[in-house]
Design an enzyme around this catalytic site. Structure first.
Site, PDB file in Angstrom:
ATOM      1  CB  CYS A  33      34.263 -12.656 122.694  1.00  0.00           C
ATOM      2  SG  CYS A  33      34.881 -13.962 121.593  1.00  0.00           S
ATOM      3  CG  HIS A  40      30.265 -13.084 122.868  1.00  0.00           C
ATOM      4  ND1 HIS A  40      30.463 -12.921 121.512  1.00  0.00           N
ATOM      5  CD2 HIS A  40      31.000 -14.175 123.220  1.00  0.00           C
ATOM      6  CE1 HIS A  40      31.275 -13.870 121.066  1.00  0.00           C
ATOM      7  NE2 HIS A  40      31.610 -14.638 122.085  1.00  0.00           N
ATOM      8  CG  ASN A  91      31.950 -16.749 119.037  1.00  0.00           C
ATOM      9  OD1 ASN A  91      32.202 -15.564 118.834  1.00  0.00           O
ATOM     10  ND2 ASN A  91      32.425 -17.392 120.090  1.00  0.00           N
TER      11      ASN A  91
END
Length: 331
Positions: free
Chosen positions: A116, A256, A286
């Site tokens: 990520c 993020h 996500n």
């Protein structure tokens, strides 16, 4: 080697997601959960999921074409393509296939894996090639299809993840619009978030080797939350210091997109008002390395982020890795 460049600019952006989406009500038919439970704890209400016929290359190419058009260049102008991903179509590398489908015949292409944090790590990597004068036009892609590796019976993780791609074009420029950055890693906590190889014993002549695939994603959610809330404000602060900026100079925080609670907690620690914090996780969930460029592209195309705006971008995740960049959008 090209003539040395003094700086760089982020001049184009694009994004893409699979057409199909699964909302929380649909997810509640798979595992014991509810829209209220998921939304109140994560801020997520839906996520886009790739079909068996959709590949990482498909969405990465679509996002890349948008970024190239936005930068007003041609694919043949690209010198380098960096694909930040943890879910390649081919473990040997997927960037080369993107290069061919784009028609970027001159470009060197490679994959970069930092989960990520991949887009932030990729931006810093691309900057080094530009600043040293090696390349002038770089396409940076963040793309992941995490639905391939989710245990859809595990409600702790399956509620979180979606699929998507985002891309930016970075170009040599007389002025340097990447103002500062900071990258960090802590391998002692690698086991807190995993998509790990799972070997199976295979007898071979007079020995046994390991063959197999990858286990679904596992995560210690509470530990990742504590890690992010503590480390992300710190790394943004360090990047701001290197940029010669303060929090008050920042127009937008593009983090993020892992959990709305994390975004809120980080903004609170930085004393950033909520209206400066970009969030698109309600629709996308996500999307790992794609989440920052997906969110960035939406804000730019809606006209909220304007040329010259100062942006703090921060990624965090498996590794554990985390990092931040401070940059100005546009030339």
């Amino acid at each position: 080697m090209q003539n040395l460049a003094s700086g760089l600019a982020i001049t184009g952006c694009g994004s893409a997601v699979p057409a199909a989406s699964l909302n929380n009500h649909g997810l509640s038919e798979i595992v014991e959960t509810s829209d209220e439970w998921i939304a109140s704890r994560t801020g997520i209400r839906s996520r886009h999921l790739a079909s068996p016929q959709e590949s990482l290359v498909d969405i990465a190419v679509e996002a890349s074409r948008g970024a190239i058009a936005s930068a007003k260049i041609n694919p043949e102008d690209l010198d380098l393509i960096i694909l930040a991903t943890s879910t390649p179509d081919d473990l040997f590398g997927t960037a080369g296939k993107i290069q061919i489908q784009l028609g970027a015949k001159r470009a060197v292409a490679f994959d970069l894996t930092a989960a990520c944090s991949g887009f932030v790590f990729g931006m810093v990597t691309a900057a080094q090639f530009i600043r040293t004068g090696v390349y002038r036009n770089v396409l940076l892609i963040g793309a992941d299809i995490l639905s391939r590796w989710v245990d859809w019976n595990d409600r702790r993780t399956c509620i979180l993840f979606g699929d998507g791609a985002g891309a930016v074009v970075m170009q040599a420029n007389e002025q340097d619009h990447l103002l500062g950055f900071m990258l960090q890693s802590d391998g002692t906590k690698h086991d807190q978030l995993n998509l790990a190889y799972q070997p199976e014993a295979k007898p071979l002549a007079n020995l046994t080797i390991g063959q197999g695939g990858f286990a679904p994603i596992t995560m210690n959610g509470q530990e990742i939350y504590r890690f992010a809330v503590k480390r992300v404000p710190e790394v943004i602060g360090k990047a701001l210091f290197h940029a010669g900026c303060t929090v008050e100079d920042i127009d937008w925080l593009v983090m993020h997109q892992a959990n709305q609670r994390i975004l809120d907690a980080v903004a609170q620690r930085l004393k950033l008002p909520a209206e400066k914090v970009v969030s698109n996780m309600a629709e996308h969930g996500n999307t790992s390395a794609a989440s920052i460029p997906l969110a960035l592209d939406a804000e730019i195309r809606e006209g909220r982020i304007k040329v010259g705006d100062k942006i703090a971008a921060a990624g965090f995740g498996a590794g554990l890795s985390w990092g931040a960049t401070i940059f100005e959008w546009g030339r």
